[in-house]
Design a protein around this motif. Structure first.
Motif, mmCIF file in Angstrom:
data_model
loop_
_atom_site.group_PDB
_atom_site.id
_atom_site.type_symbol
_atom_site.label_atom_id
_atom_site.label_comp_id
_atom_site.label_asym_id
_atom_site.label_seq_id
_atom_site.Cartn_x
_atom_site.Cartn_y
_atom_site.Cartn_z
ATOM 1 N N LEU A 92 3.276 -20.944 37.969
ATOM 2 C CA LEU A 92 4.545 -20.455 37.451
ATOM 3 C C LEU A 92 5.089 -19.335 38.336
ATOM 4 O O LEU A 92 6.297 -19.238 38.567
ATOM 5 C CB LEU A 92 4.372 -19.964 36.015
ATOM 6 C CG LEU A 92 3.944 -21.018 34.992
ATOM 7 C CD1 LEU A 92 3.710 -20.375 33.629
ATOM 8 C CD2 LEU A 92 4.980 -22.124 34.876
ATOM 9 N N THR A 93 4.204 -18.494 38.835
ATOM 10 C CA THR A 93 4.613 -17.435 39.755
ATOM 11 C C THR A 93 5.232 -18.017 41.018
ATOM 12 O O THR A 93 6.249 -17.524 41.517
ATOM 13 C CB THR A 93 3.408 -16.553 40.120
ATOM 14 O OG1 THR A 93 2.895 -15.939 38.943
ATOM 15 C CG2 THR A 93 3.803 -15.476 41.117
ATOM 16 N N ASN B 182 8.016 -13.395 32.908
ATOM 17 C CA ASN B 182 7.107 -14.524 32.737
ATOM 18 C C ASN B 182 5.724 -14.063 32.280
ATOM 19 O O ASN B 182 5.108 -14.676 31.409
ATOM 20 C CB ASN B 182 6.993 -15.296 34.052
ATOM 21 C CG ASN B 182 6.101 -16.505 33.938
ATOM 22 O OD1 ASN B 182 6.454 -17.508 33.324
ATOM 23 N ND2 ASN B 182 4.928 -16.436 34.552
ATOM 24 N N THR C 199 11.733 -10.861 37.116
ATOM 25 C CA THR C 199 11.518 -12.223 36.622
ATOM 26 C C THR C 199 10.040 -12.533 36.451
ATOM 27 O O THR C 199 9.635 -13.174 35.471
ATOM 28 C CB THR C 199 12.160 -13.243 37.574
ATOM 29 O OG1 THR C 199 11.689 -13.017 38.920
ATOM 30 C CG2 THR C 199 13.670 -13.116 37.550
ATOM 31 N N ILE D 197 8.858 -19.382 40.185
ATOM 32 C CA ILE D 197 9.851 -18.322 39.996
ATOM 33 C C ILE D 197 10.135 -17.596 41.299
ATOM 34 O O ILE D 197 11.298 -17.277 41.611
ATOM 35 C CB ILE D 197 9.364 -17.342 38.916
ATOM 36 C CG1 ILE D 197 9.341 -18.033 37.548
ATOM 37 C CG2 ILE D 197 10.258 -16.107 38.861
ATOM 38 C CD1 ILE D 197 8.774 -17.189 36.433
ATOM 39 N N ALA E 1 4.413 -20.381 29.654
ATOM 40 C CA ALA E 1 3.430 -19.298 29.581
ATOM 41 C C ALA E 1 3.194 -18.858 28.147
ATOM 42 O O ALA E 1 2.049 -18.592 27.744
ATOM 43 C CB ALA E 1 3.902 -18.114 30.424
ATOM 44 N N CYS F 25 9.773 -21.561 32.525
ATOM 45 C CA CYS F 25 8.433 -21.106 32.893
ATOM 46 C C CYS F 25 7.866 -20.154 31.841
ATOM 47 O O CYS F 25 6.668 -20.208 31.512
ATOM 48 C CB CYS F 25 8.475 -20.411 34.255
ATOM 49 S SG CYS F 25 8.785 -21.513 35.657
ATOM 50 N N SER F 26 8.710 -19.281 31.302
ATOM 51 C CA SER F 26 8.248 -18.320 30.306
ATOM 52 C C SER F 26 7.824 -19.022 29.021
ATOM 53 O O SER F 26 6.850 -18.612 28.371
ATOM 54 C CB SER F 26 9.349 -17.298 30.010
ATOM 55 O OG SER F 26 9.641 -16.527 31.161
ATOM 56 N N VAL G 14 13.419 -19.426 34.786
ATOM 57 C CA VAL G 14 12.592 -18.375 34.189
ATOM 58 C C VAL G 14 12.346 -18.666 32.710
ATOM 59 O O VAL G 14 11.225 -18.492 32.203
ATOM 60 C CB VAL G 14 13.261 -16.995 34.364
ATOM 61 C CG1 VAL G 14 12.491 -15.918 33.588
ATOM 62 C CG2 VAL G 14 13.336 -16.624 35.838
#
Length: 246
Positions: free
Chosen positions: A123-124, A142, A138, A127, A22, A18-19, A15
């Motif tokens: 990314l979704t 993100n 989560t 996760i 983003a 990925c965050s 997470v």
């Protein structure tokens, strides 16, 4: 499973990775507006002409989302995301060297590919593969990272414009993508927990019992994964899709 008893579930590191992606990609995209005035003053381009380059980026990024989703399903989601970060970073470093509108349009058109691959559905997907429990939390973290990226990168780019030059601001954004976001994403992001001998966070035994010994899962789509064909046959898919258009 081995490693599942670790104090911190590895999915939380996914997470974070990925965050951060983003944050960087969305923040960079929303910072384009601060470059309008210095670039129009230097090149003599009109605001509408320069805005068209930014508009092309947003438009192409939206049109290519289905392709990015297909690539993530067909190949390696992590590779797709990090390739997008590389494309974005390299194009940001190229922008200061443009000398004509045609060059600028071409650079931003390529940049839109990186933005498409580095945000949103991919990314979704990553996760969601790690979390059955806390999936909403989560995914919300993100999603909020993208807004937080705009909150911090737009003012930061503005500071570079004031203290230095618009070219330096682009260099900063490009180096941020290649020297910070890319390495962290490479270290933290993993496509699935199975790659590390783990299971998704949350009790999946009930889902397995419902699926039986090989038949189709007749449960609603809430709380489980589904194929594209299964999604097309559900009312939930169309409600969500309509919500985005609204």
């Amino acid at each position: 499973m081995a490693g599942q008893t670790n104090r911190v579930f590895y999915g939380w590191y996914v997470v974070i990775g990925c965050s951060l992606v983003a944050l960087g990609t969305s923040g960079t995209q929303f910072s384009f507006g601060v470059f309008l005035q210095p670039m129009t003053e230097e090149f003599g381009w009109s605001r509408s002409t320069l805005s068209l380059a930014f508009g092309i980026t947003f438009m192409l990024s939206g049109l290519m989302r289905p392709l990015a989703g297909y690539l993530a399903d067909r190949y390696n989601p992590k590779l797709v995301v990090l390739s997008g970060v590389v494309i974005l970073g390299v194009m940001l470093l190229v922008v200061p060297s443009v000398e004509s509108l045609l060059q600028l349009y071409a650079v931003f058109a390529v940049m839109s590919i990186g933005l498409t691959m580095g945000v949103g559905p991919i990314l979704t997907k990553v996760i969601s593969a790690w979390f059955y429990a806390h999936r909403g939390l989560t995914l919300g973290l993100n999603s909020s990272a993208g807004s937080f990226g705009a909150l911090i990168l737009v003012p930061t780019a503005s500071v570079f414009l004031i203290l230095f030059d618009w070219r330096d601001a682009y260099y900063f954004l490009g180096c941020l993508a290649l020297l910070v976001i890319l390495p962290v994403g490479f270290l933290f992001i993993r496509n699935t927990p199975q790659e590390m001998g783990l299971e998704p966070l949350g009790d999946t035994s009930d889902l397995r019992r419902r699926r039986g010994t090989g038949g189709e899962d007749s449960t609603p789509l809430f709380g489980r994964d589904a194929t594209f064909k299964q999604a097309l046959g559900s009312n939930l898919f169309y409600r969500l899709t309509f919500g985005y258009f609204v």
